[in-house]
Scaffold this active site. Structure first.
Site, PDB file in Angstrom:
ATOM      1  N   HIS A   1      16.286  -2.892   6.987  1.00 15.29           N
ATOM      2  CA  HIS A   1      16.559  -2.113   8.192  1.00 15.29           C
ATOM      3  C   HIS A   1      18.020  -2.227   8.606  1.00 15.29           C
ATOM      4  CE1 HIS A   1      16.909  -1.646  12.577  1.00 15.29           C
ATOM      5  NE2 HIS A   1      16.127  -0.614  12.368  1.00 15.29           N
TER       6      HIS A   1
ATOM      7  N   CYS B   1      17.585  10.615  -2.131  1.00 17.29           N
ATOM      8  CA  CYS B   1      18.011  10.191  -0.791  1.00 17.29           C
ATOM      9  C   CYS B   1      17.868   8.692  -0.607  1.00 17.29           C
ATOM     10  CB  CYS B   1      17.270  10.966   0.288  1.00 17.29           C
ATOM     11  SG  CYS B   1      15.501  10.695   0.235  1.00 17.29           S
TER      12      CYS B   1
HETATM   13  C1  PEP Z   1      13.500   5.571  -0.147  1.00 16.81           C
HETATM   14  O1  PEP Z   1      12.466   4.927  -0.243  1.00 16.81           O
HETATM   15  O2  PEP Z   1      14.371   5.601  -1.039  1.00 16.81           O
HETATM   16  C2  PEP Z   1      13.804   6.307   1.087  1.00 16.81           C
HETATM   17  C3  PEP Z   1      14.871   7.079   1.171  1.00 16.81           C
HETATM   18  O3  PEP Z   1      12.974   6.118   2.153  1.00 16.81           O
HETATM   19  P1  PEP Z   1      13.006   4.813   3.100  1.00 16.81           P
HETATM   20  O4  PEP Z   1      14.260   4.038   2.756  1.00 16.81           O
HETATM   21  O5  PEP Z   1      13.016   5.319   4.481  1.00 16.81           O
HETATM   22  O6  PEP Z   1      11.747   4.113   2.725  1.00 16.81           O
END
Ligand code: PEP
Ligand code: MG
Length: 731
Positions: free
Chosen positions: A310, A687
């Site tokens: 986080h 992403c």
């Molecule tokens: C991922 O898992 O790569 C993602 C972009 O989602 P999060 O980091 O919010 O789990």
């Protein structure tokens, strides 16, 4: 032979003190003879054997030492920081010695053909008479500016200037050279492309194009994308940093440098900041409640958490320096203190952290602000001309989106909707939703949330001016959101007309052993369809409103369903998303195209991407989760053991920072192919945090993704890396 250099330095220092001199050159030949015997004795006491007399043996010993140096801890760290594979190995040049310390008609120097700090063209360097290279580097004697060499050694200086030109013209790059003058005669010892600041790199690249030495494409290839960080974030004052020794190291989770007074809670960070104090927030780990405190801090230091924890993700999004996962810190939150490297740090003590290297320093190291150099725009324009990958951003707030647009983002690739609830007044409604135990209660909470969502989405659409926006539906690891403080629990109980005990029981029932693999992502939508329905309404209404105000903008909402592992999950959720969206559009009497796609972040989704593509109108690789689940270790906890993996050469890099092309990459490549075979027009992006890492971007280019998406401050890095991938491929 790995006998520490310091033992020999001590002997020299003792000798100088004894003779009452300060410079090595003031020692007499007899002093040096005596030192040589002391060195030999030192060697024997450490190694147990005599120092070899045979020059061949000495030479072989020296060569082997260079090869061994490939494996010393410093080299391992350096390689990891600079993306150099261990497998490359090193080489040794053997050359005859030229002596710079044979009298006043001798000397030695180090020089650059352009200023490595600014890039300005012209000789830049230092020179010392009657000295060897080590004397210049060690800083015992103060060297003179290279230009002063002209008076002392006019012939050698003239020749040196010629050589500089020859070398620069040959390598077509700024050179960093070492040389010696022995009895007036010039010897070149070494040349290499010089290290440079980001600002200098940009100026040199542009100048070389203007001087006709390089093409635009070559200039783009000359710049290390990771270096751009230093233009976008504050850095430590280079001189002060040189004099400082780190007291600990964590993960360089979000670049930039910070110094300030230590605070232990987000509240204190806000309060102290409001009083004009610069603070560094030190936490065991961060959670959504800390967000405003994180914003008020110069930097964030956490004991736990990896590159995708986080703190790391949020700090990177804000562009705030963060060092995460420094497990050497022994935290005593109750007494607002911690210990590191044998020292206890209390609230208000000064600390400095470097979010690029992960280094932690005691006390204040002053920082200098980021400045974007004039050539930045020119180089970025070249990058945009040659790249094929589009670059989007991961942004959850209109402010982040705006920043990313300024830095060249062409859309939003990921809006983590749960991140829109970090503010104190919003998190309450979000908690009510999580802790509701009937549909009615949940719907009441959702009614409170809906206006926030719609308002935020409208602002995002406005900020993006018709460029694509992917909105991901809720994917909150629930443990990040449930209240932990007594006061918050009481407030929630009051809001829901429940007793504190009832709320605590609900919170207990939400406890999961593996929350990151728990009731997250589309699993929430499967259990509570009303959540996804509310989000659909908010997205569609926002899009319709903004489209009405800007009919010329091409707004096509992209709704992204997270954590899908089976096409049936997607189909199930998509059905009520589509029903809700169509009903909204019909009720408004409007015409709006929208897409429903999915994240590919569970290995099963990658393996069955052909099935998934029957339902998904686009794919976006969530490589944070995909890495976590492919490796089978937690993105939040892996930092604890990864160091041992580096030491054992099992891994060379953190797979959460640099995409594992062999394993995770194979899944991605396969999924793109399977998906596009079924639905050729679909767009595929990434992403996960890897979307802003240069080597990972290059891989994304190779496997044919349409875009990468990364935090706002990494957008320029991704643009440059994408251009380099396209140019290198063309070569
Ligand atoms: C991922 O898992 O790569 C993602 C972009 O989602 P999060 O980091 O919010 O789990
Ligand atoms: Mg994910």
């Amino acid at each position: 032979m790995e006998v520490g250099k310091k033992y020999f330095e001590e002997l020299i220092d003792e000798m100088k003190a004894d003779r009452g001199v300060t410079q090595d050159v003031e020692l007499t030949a007899d002093d040096l003879k005596e030192l040589a015997s002391q060195f030999k004795a030192e060697y024997k006491s450490k190694i147990g054997e005599d120092f070899p007399d045979d020059p061949k043996e000495q030479l072989m010993g020296a060569i082997k030492a260079v090869f061994r140096s490939w494996d010393n801890p410093r080299a391992n760290v350096y390689r990891r920081d600079n993306d150099i594979p261990y497998s490359w190995g090193t080489a040794v040049n053997v050359q005859s010695m030229a002596f710079g310390n044979m009298g006043d008609d001798c000397g030695t120097g180090v020089a650059f053909t352009r200023d490595p700090a600014t890039g300005e063209k012209g000789l830049f360097g230092e020179f010392l008479t009657n000295a060897q290279g080590e004397d210049v580097v060690a800083g015992v004697r103060t060297p003179m500016h290279i230009s002063e060499m002209e008076q002392k050694f006019p012939e050698a200086f003239k020749q040196f200037n010629e050589v500089c030109k020859t070398l620069e013209n040959h390598y077509r790059d700024m050179q960093d050279m070492e040389f010696t003058v022995e009895h007036g005669k010039l010897f070149m010892l070494q040349t290499r492309n010089g290290k440079r600041t980001a600002q200098a790199a940009l100026k040199i690249a542009c100048d070389l194009v203007d001087e006709g030495m390089r093409t635009e494409q070559e200039a783009v290839l000359m710049i290390d994308p990771r270096n751009l960080d230093t233009l976008l974030h504050p850095q430590f004052d280079a001189k002060e940093l040189k004099a400082a020794t780190p007291i600990g190291k964590g993960l360089g989770a979000s670049p930039g440098a910070a110094c300030g007074k230590i605070v232990f809670t987000a509240d204190d960070a806000e309060k102290w900041n409001a009083n004009g104090e610069k603070v560094v927030l030190v936490r065991l780990e961060t959670s959504p409640e800390d967000i405003t405190g994180m914003k008020a801090s110069q930097g964030i230091l956490t004991v736990r958490g990896g590159m995708t924890s986080h703190a790391a993700v949020v700090a990177r999004g804000m562009g705030t320096c963060c060092v995460s996962g420094c497990s050497d810190i022994v935290m005593d939150e109750a007494n607002k203190q911690f210990t590191l490297a044998g020292k206890t740090f209390k609230e208000g003590d000064f600390i400095s952290i470097d979010g690029s290297t992960g280094n932690i320093y005691d006390g204040i190291i002053p920082t200098v602000d980021a400045t974007i150099a004039g050539e930045f725009g020119r180089v970025m324009a070249w990058a945009d001309k040659y790249r094929k990958l589009k670059v989007r951003t991961n942004a959850d707030t209109p402010a982040d989106a705006k920043k990313a647009r300024e830095l060249g983002a062409e859309g939003i690739g990921l809006c983590r909707t749960e991140h829109m609830f970090f503010e104190a007044d919003r998190i309450a409604a979000f908690r009510e939703m999580i802790c509701a135990d009937t549909v009615e209660e949940r719907e009441a909470a959702l009614d409170k949330i809906m206006p926030y969502q719609q308002g935020d989405f409208e602002k995002l659409y406005e900020a993006l001016e018709g460029n694509p926006v992917t909105i991901r539906f809720l994917d909150p690891p629930l443990h990040e959101f449930v209240p932990t403080e007594e006061a918050d629990i009481e407030a929630l109980a009051k809001a829901q007309n429940k007793s504190v005990a009832q709320i605590k029981a609900i919170i207990d029932s939400l406890h999961e052993f593996n929350p990151m693999m728990g009731h997250r992502g589309c699993r929430l939508a499967v259990t509570y369809p009303e959540i996804a329905k509310m989000q659909t309404k908010a997205v569609i209404r926002a899009a319709l409103n903004v489209k009405k105000a800007h009919p010329d903008w091409n707004i096509v909402p992209e709704i992204m369903i997270p954590l899908v592992g089976d096409v049936k999950e997607l189909k199930y959720v998509k059905k009520f998303v589509v029903e809700t969206a169509d009903a909204e559009i019909a009720a408004a009497g409007a015409d709006l195209k929208y897409e429903v796609g999915t994240m590919i972040e569970i290995p099963r989704a990658a393996l069955t991407a052909d099935d998934i593509a029957k339902e998904a109108e686009f794919f976006c690789f969530g490589t944070n989760d995909l890495t976590q689940m492919t490796f089978g270790f937690s993105r939040d906890d892996a930092g604890k053991f990864l160091d041992s993996y580096y030491d054992a050469k099992i891994y060379e890099n953190d797979p959460f920072a640099k995409l594992d092309q062999t394993g995770v990459g194979k899944l991605m490549e396969m999924a793109v192919k399977l998906g596009k075979d079924v639905r050729p027009e679909m767009h595929c992006g990434i992403c996960g945090e890897h979307g802003g890492d240069p080597t990972s971007v290059e891989f994304c280019h190779k496997i044919g993704l349409d875009y990468v998406s990364c935090s706002p401050f990494r957008v320029p890095i991704a643009r440059l890396a994408a251009a380099q991938a396209a140019i290198s491929e063309g070569k």
